[in-house]
Scaffold this motif. Structure first.
Motif, mmCIF file in Angstrom:
data_model
loop_
_atom_site.group_PDB
_atom_site.id
_atom_site.type_symbol
_atom_site.label_atom_id
_atom_site.label_comp_id
_atom_site.label_asym_id
_atom_site.label_seq_id
_atom_site.Cartn_x
_atom_site.Cartn_y
_atom_site.Cartn_z
ATOM 1 N N ARG B 274 0.835 -1.101 0.044
ATOM 2 C CA ARG B 274 -0.083 -0.005 0.123
ATOM 3 C C ARG B 274 1.011 1.118 0.002
ATOM 4 N NH1 ARG B 274 -5.408 0.409 1.108
ATOM 5 N NH2 ARG B 274 -6.559 -1.259 0.367
ATOM 6 N N MET B 275 0.410 2.455 -0.781
ATOM 7 C CA MET B 275 1.089 3.420 -0.973
ATOM 8 C C MET B 275 0.540 4.494 0.722
ATOM 9 S SD MET B 275 3.117 3.706 -2.979
ATOM 10 C CE MET B 275 3.578 5.465 -2.727
ATOM 11 N N LEU B 276 1.666 4.975 1.226
ATOM 12 C CA LEU B 276 1.294 5.644 2.610
ATOM 13 C C LEU B 276 1.934 6.973 2.476
ATOM 14 C CD1 LEU B 276 2.920 2.887 4.881
ATOM 15 C CD2 LEU B 276 0.343 3.271 4.260
ATOM 16 N N ALA B 277 1.378 7.968 3.243
ATOM 17 C CA ALA B 277 1.673 9.135 3.018
ATOM 18 C C ALA B 277 1.830 9.660 4.554
ATOM 19 C CB ALA B 277 0.933 10.053 2.403
ATOM 20 N N LEU B 278 2.731 10.698 4.579
ATOM 21 C CA LEU B 278 3.114 11.507 5.865
ATOM 22 C C LEU B 278 3.373 12.814 5.629
ATOM 23 C CD1 LEU B 278 5.641 9.251 7.829
ATOM 24 C CD2 LEU B 278 3.244 10.052 8.701
ATOM 25 N N ARG B 279 2.699 13.803 6.287
ATOM 26 C CA ARG B 279 3.215 15.452 6.159
ATOM 27 C C ARG B 279 4.527 15.471 6.883
ATOM 28 N NH1 ARG B 279 0.073 17.385 2.349
ATOM 29 N NH2 ARG B 279 -2.126 16.937 2.542
ATOM 30 N N PRO B 280 5.220 16.250 6.435
ATOM 31 C CA PRO B 280 6.832 16.632 6.845
ATOM 32 C C PRO B 280 6.569 17.043 8.269
ATOM 33 C CG PRO B 280 6.469 17.777 4.868
ATOM 34 C CD PRO B 280 5.050 17.071 4.921
ATOM 35 N N GLU B 281 5.517 17.898 8.559
ATOM 36 C CA GLU B 281 5.194 18.337 10.005
ATOM 37 C C GLU B 281 4.778 17.307 10.937
ATOM 38 O OE1 GLU B 281 3.574 19.282 7.289
ATOM 39 O OE2 GLU B 281 1.420 19.813 7.740
ATOM 40 N N ALA B 282 4.278 16.256 10.574
ATOM 41 C CA ALA B 282 4.183 15.049 11.222
ATOM 42 C C ALA B 282 5.317 14.335 11.943
ATOM 43 C CB ALA B 282 3.158 14.095 10.683
ATOM 44 N N LEU B 283 6.407 14.766 11.428
ATOM 45 C CA LEU B 283 7.507 13.728 11.813
ATOM 46 C C LEU B 283 8.187 14.739 12.871
ATOM 47 C CD1 LEU B 283 8.900 12.905 8.294
ATOM 48 C CD2 LEU B 283 8.205 11.361 10.227
ATOM 49 N N SER B 284 8.703 13.981 13.678
ATOM 50 C CA SER B 284 9.234 14.694 15.147
ATOM 51 C C SER B 284 10.638 14.142 15.576
ATOM 52 C CB SER B 284 8.397 14.552 16.210
ATOM 53 O OG SER B 284 8.975 15.134 17.394
ATOM 54 N N ASP B 323 9.656 18.678 8.909
ATOM 55 C CA ASP B 323 9.673 19.905 9.476
ATOM 56 C C ASP B 323 9.522 19.914 10.836
ATOM 57 O OD1 ASP B 323 9.873 20.910 6.703
ATOM 58 O OD2 ASP B 323 7.609 21.297 6.610
ATOM 59 N N VAL B 324 10.727 20.207 11.616
ATOM 60 C CA VAL B 324 10.451 20.434 12.973
ATOM 61 C C VAL B 324 10.579 22.021 13.364
ATOM 62 C CG1 VAL B 324 11.779 18.384 13.086
ATOM 63 C CG2 VAL B 324 12.967 20.116 13.210
ATOM 64 N N PHE B 325 9.989 22.317 14.326
ATOM 65 C CA PHE B 325 9.842 23.688 14.745
ATOM 66 C C PHE B 325 11.225 24.188 15.318
ATOM 67 C CE2 PHE B 325 5.389 23.200 14.995
ATOM 68 C CZ PHE B 325 5.085 24.483 14.262
ATOM 69 N N ASN B 326 11.528 25.390 14.886
ATOM 70 C CA ASN B 326 12.957 25.844 15.500
ATOM 71 C C ASN B 326 12.636 26.277 16.836
ATOM 72 O OD1 ASN B 326 15.135 27.138 15.510
ATOM 73 N ND2 ASN B 326 14.340 29.350 14.570
ATOM 74 N N ALA B 327 13.438 26.105 17.850
ATOM 75 C CA ALA B 327 13.488 26.564 19.009
ATOM 76 C C ALA B 327 14.874 26.891 19.283
ATOM 77 C CB ALA B 327 12.994 25.656 19.826
ATOM 78 N N VAL B 328 15.012 28.025 20.359
ATOM 79 C CA VAL B 328 16.334 28.148 20.638
ATOM 80 C C VAL B 328 16.837 27.341 21.407
ATOM 81 C CG1 VAL B 328 17.462 30.025 22.210
ATOM 82 C CG2 VAL B 328 15.462 30.664 21.129
ATOM 83 N N GLY B 329 18.179 26.756 21.132
ATOM 84 C CA GLY B 329 18.905 25.768 22.049
ATOM 85 C C GLY B 329 18.685 24.324 21.200
#
Lengths: 291, 354, 261
Positions: B274-284, B323-329
């Motif tokens: 099966r083809m699967l999909a993931l949004r970049p922002e879902a990855l952490s 896509d991961v959120f940018n945070a200081v540090g």
């Protein structure tokens, strides 16, 4: 070849080289367009002894000259108005009338040819068509309609106008086509969604948008007819006294018995075509600004 | 009953089928967007609703009335075009009043309505200007006012923002939506811009090759794309193949790793791909919470986009974007480093077909 | 289908009748020379006449000379104005429009006064001088069309980039003009040339008043003295015009209208 020295050697020739290139053009323009016209202009304001005078222009009012100007203006106006009207109708029909695709290129090609088919041969063609022995005259006579008995003659005002239309209508088609192409489909569609009928669209939008271009084109047609001589001369000889034919006769044999008056006749013609062209340019720049 | 219904609409130009069996119901007051690449048939459908094109088959109803063969000038529709299409020979006021004038309304009524519309589009001082004296954004506002002035049943918007600068585009987009809410007018909007569609619509109809791919709210279309086309056209997406291990448990194998979906995989049998999909922002990058999926990946590249850092990671033969959120540090992983990317079961999208 | 389409068909039909009837009538008339039956006698008579051959040859030669001189004047001017002397563009455009504004009869009147036998440069007193004067007049008549064709072609080929590319290879101005620019604007020059030919070949006013043995005055004389030959000549002239305009489309130019007769 290395690129660095090539780049540093890339010296632009000084401007005088370019000036040298355009110099013959300006010499030509001065000798064969400007000087001859200027000569007439100066002469028109001089009397026989070379002194300044306006008398030549006053004498343009004498009946023979005034009548020939009037006839020229009338025939130019008639052929320009009718040519503009029919040319516009024809162009609209071919471009916006829902006719088959081949109609447009056929009309454009034919207009290119017909607008350039003028002068003496055009006179011959209309002699062969509407002259006393012309095909149409003969055909109509066998149908019981005798054109000439009704006072028609190809050598008259209306005969000449019909003949001029043969190059005026195609010229109108060529000049006005870009303006018709400028009518955007969305205008018609927007008008439709707003409840307008086809007639309302033409009356309230398409024609108001077109008319400056159409009027400008009509002015161009007017100037075109006003300077024309060959067709009229070949058709009627010197009997049809329009201004260019009067001037032709004056150049040939000084029929006005006054060269300076001849200059004034020429300058008068120039003034009329010049003003017409100026008005055309003014209208054109106005429509371009609105785009 | 729905306000606008399109039943089994088809349209062919010559042998080319442009619209294939299109069925849709739009509710009164709804804002529906047709989204798709150019040539997908979205504009053709809009033009059929407006009455500029006739469907080859099917029925169009507006307010319960069959308008399939009604002429455009009888449909009481307001339309805004991509290239403004204001009448160049008329002032702003006369443009806006055109529909009322054609309808034969008295001058005083037209004048009042024009003033009202000018206030609505926030251009009260431009009544006497000509279209060529206006900016693109102003022209499009006037065009909107012109379409709305005669109180149409529906508002049709054909890529109305595409010709404008990015900044004006966003502002006008918000204004259009606010105006539509205020007037409660049923609106159909055509665009190829997914961000525009997501931000403005009640519902989105995603189209591809003359047919509907998916109909849903912006959130549904974005979060639960049904097909690979929708997934790839709306937002950025990682797609990869998985082998179904246990459909009932929602288990799939990616090479050596097993991942789980939120729900059982419907209609699938063990061993199928099966083809699967993931949004970049879902990855952490943060460690997997209880029950979450995780993939061990090798970082290839990390690019700094401001609020977000985009990681390019290799998992087997597949390149994943995260896509991961940018945070200081935040300690950015270095290229070549092996890290674990985690994602929730809910974020795994199983696409229909292959 | 609709009323509008009916109107369009009607307009196109009437137009076709108006434009085709004179052509048919002229052709029919040209075949009537032999009593009681159609024949090409009028054409045979035309082609056999010395006047036709001489005047047509003269006008053809003059037209070719006109085209060469016009191209030689226009190409460098259009090129340099576009690239190096853009501030002259307005003046040059004004000059190229002058022949459309000044009626030919007015211009030739000026020629006769300025270059007549008693003037400081009496071009009309020698045959060669008068030929040259006529040719320069024709260069003027064709100027608006030649200039527009060439300038459009220059714009289309992006003459500036081509020139800079050639300069960076070390080519000089003349070499660029003749070996880089001219071959690339050939279609523009040819369009202008064919249109000039169509305008010049049967021109009457200049040729008649400068007393040159050209085709236009010959046509006019035949028209005044013969019955059937003029129709045959009109058919020939129409075919010639058609050929010139057809050649323009063949070399890729757009159809244009001349506005001076």
């Amino acid at each position: 070849m290395t690129s660095a020295p090539a780049a540093s050697r890339r010296i632009r020739l000084p401007d005088w080289a370019a000036w040298l290139g355009v110099a013959p053009f300006f010499v030509f323009a001065a000798m064969f367009l400007i000087a001859p016209t200027a000569w007439l202009l100066v002469g028109a304001f001089q009397d026989g002894d070379g002194a300044f005078t306006l008398a030549n222009f006053v004498r343009l009012g004498q009946p023979s000259i005034r009548l020939s100007y009037a006839l020229s203006l009338e025939i130019s106006a008639a052929s320009a108005a009718l040519g503009a009207l029919f040319g516009l109708a024809l162009a609209l029909a071919a471009l916006r009338g829902g006719l088959p695709e081949w109609v447009r290129p056929t009309l454009m090609t034919f207009s290119g040819v017909a607008s350039n088919f003028a002068g003496v041969p055009l006179a011959f063609a209309f002699m062969a068509t509407l002259g006393r022995l012309g095909l149409v005259t003969v055909l109509l006579r066998t149908l019981g309609v005798d054109l000439y008995a009704h006072g028609f003659n190809v050598l008259t005002f209306w005969g000449l106008t019909i003949t001029y239309l043969y190059f005026q209508i195609p010229l109108m088609v060529l000049v006005v086509t870009p303006a018709i192409d400028g009518l955007r489909r969305e205008w018609k569609e927007a008008a439709e969604t707003l409840g307008a009928s086809a007639f309302q669209y033409w009356r309230m939008i398409a024609l108001p948008v077109l008319w400056p271009s159409a009027l400008g084109a009509a002015l161009l047609l007017f100037a075109n007819a006003f300077g024309a001589i060959a067709t009229a001369y070949a058709l009627t000889g010197s009997s049809f006294n329009i201004a260019p034919i009067l001037l032709y006769a004056q150049i040939r044999g000084d029929v006005l018995h006054d060269p300076n008056l001849g200059y004034a006749v020429a300058v008068g013609m120039l003034a009329i075509t010049g003003l017409t062209n100026l008005a055309y340019l003014a209208l054109r720049s106005r429509t371009e600004r609105l785009r | 009953m729905s306000f606008v219904t399109l039943a089994r609409i088809q349209k062919s130009f010559g042998h080319a089928a442009v619209v294939k069996d299109f069925t849709l119901a739009v509710e009164r007051g709804e804002f529906v967007t047709f989204l798709g690449p150019s040539g997908c048939g979205k504009t053709t459908i809009l033009r059929m609703i407006a009455g500029f094109e006739q469907p080859s088959a099917g029925v169009i109803r507006i307010g319960g009335r069959d308008v399939t063969h009604l002429r455009a000038n009888r449909r009481a529709i307001g339309m805004v075009f991509q290239a403004y299409a204001l009448f160049p020979n008329m002032t702003v006021a006369r443009n806006i009043g055109f529909g009322l004038k054609v309808a034969g309304k008295p001058a005083a009524e037209i004048e009042a309505r024009v003033a009202e519309m000018l206030a609505l589009i926030k251009l009260p001082d431009l009544a006497g200007r000509y279209p060529h004296q206006l900016s693109g954004g102003q022209q499009q506002r006037v065009s909107l006012a012109r379409a709305l002035a005669p109180n149409p049943q529906i508002l049709l918007l054909d890529e109305p923002l595409s010709a404008l600068d990015a900044r004006i585009r966003v502002a006008l987009r918000e204004d259009i939506r606010a105006l539509q809410r205020k007037l409660g007018i049923t609106t159909i909007f055509v665009t190829h811009d997914q961000e525009e569609a997501l931000s403005i619509s009640d519902r989105i109809v995603v189209m591809h090759a003359g047919a509907i791919e998916q109909v849903g709210t912006p959130a549904e279309v974005y979060n639960r794309p049904k097909t690979r086309f929708v997934a790839s056209f709306v937002g950025t997406l990682n797609t990869f193949a998985g082998v179904v291990a246990d459909p009932a448990a929602g288990a799939l194998r990616l090479g050596e790793t097993t991942i789980f979906t939120r729900a059982p995989i419907e209609g699938a049998r063990a061993g199928e791909t099966r083809m699967l999909a993931l949004r970049p922002e879902a990855l952490s990058l943060e460690g997997a919470a209880d029950g979450a999926n995780a993939l061990r990946v090798v970082i290839e590249d990390a690019s700094f986009l401001g609020a977000v850092v985009r990681l390019k990671a290799r998992f087997g033969d597949t390149i994943l974007l995260a896509d991961v959120f940018n945070a200081v540090g935040l300690a950015l992983p270095q290229p070549g480093e092996t890290v674990e990317l985690s994602f929730r079961r809910e974020d795994v999208i199983v696409l229909e077909g292959d | 289908m609709t009323r509008g389409r009916f109107g369009a068909w009607a307009a196109a039909g009437l137009g076709a009748v108006y434009f085709l009837l004179p052509l048919i009538a002229t052709f029919e008339f040209s075949l009537r020379m032999r009593r009681g039956q159609y024949s090409f006698d009028a054409y045979a008579a035309v082609f056999a006449s010395g006047g036709f051959q001489a005047s047509f040859l003269y006008s053809t030669g003059l037209a070719l000379a006109t085209i060469v001189v016009a191209a030689a004047l226009v190409v460098p001017t259009a090129y340099f104005v576009r690239l190096r002397l853009p501030h002259l563009a307005g003046v040059v455009e004004f000059i190229t429009l002058l022949p459309l504004v000044i009626p030919a009869i007015v211009l030739v009147f000026g020629y006769i006064r300025l270059y007549g036998s008693s003037s400081f440069l009496p071009l009309t007193s020698t045959s060669l001088g008068a030929d040259a004067l006529l040719m320069f007049g024709y260069v003027g008549l064709g100027l608006p069309y030649m200039y527009r064709s060439v300038d459009t072609a220059l714009q289309a080929i992006d003459a500036r980039t081509l020139t800079e590319a050639a300069e960076s290879q070390g080519a000089g101005s003349l070499r660029i003009l003749f070996q880089v620019i001219l071959p690339n604007i050939r279609s523009g020059v040819l369009s202008g040339a064919f249109l000039t030919f169509a305008i010049v070949i049967g021109e009457f006013t200049f040729a008649s008043l400068l007393d040159r043995p050209a085709f236009g005055p010959y046509l006019q004389r035949i028209g005044a003295s013969r019955a059937y030959e003029p129709a045959a000549l009109a058919v020939i002239a129409f075919a010639l015009t058609w050929a010139c305009l057809g050649l323009i489309q063949l070399v890729g130019g757009a159809p244009q209208a001349s506005t001076r007769r």
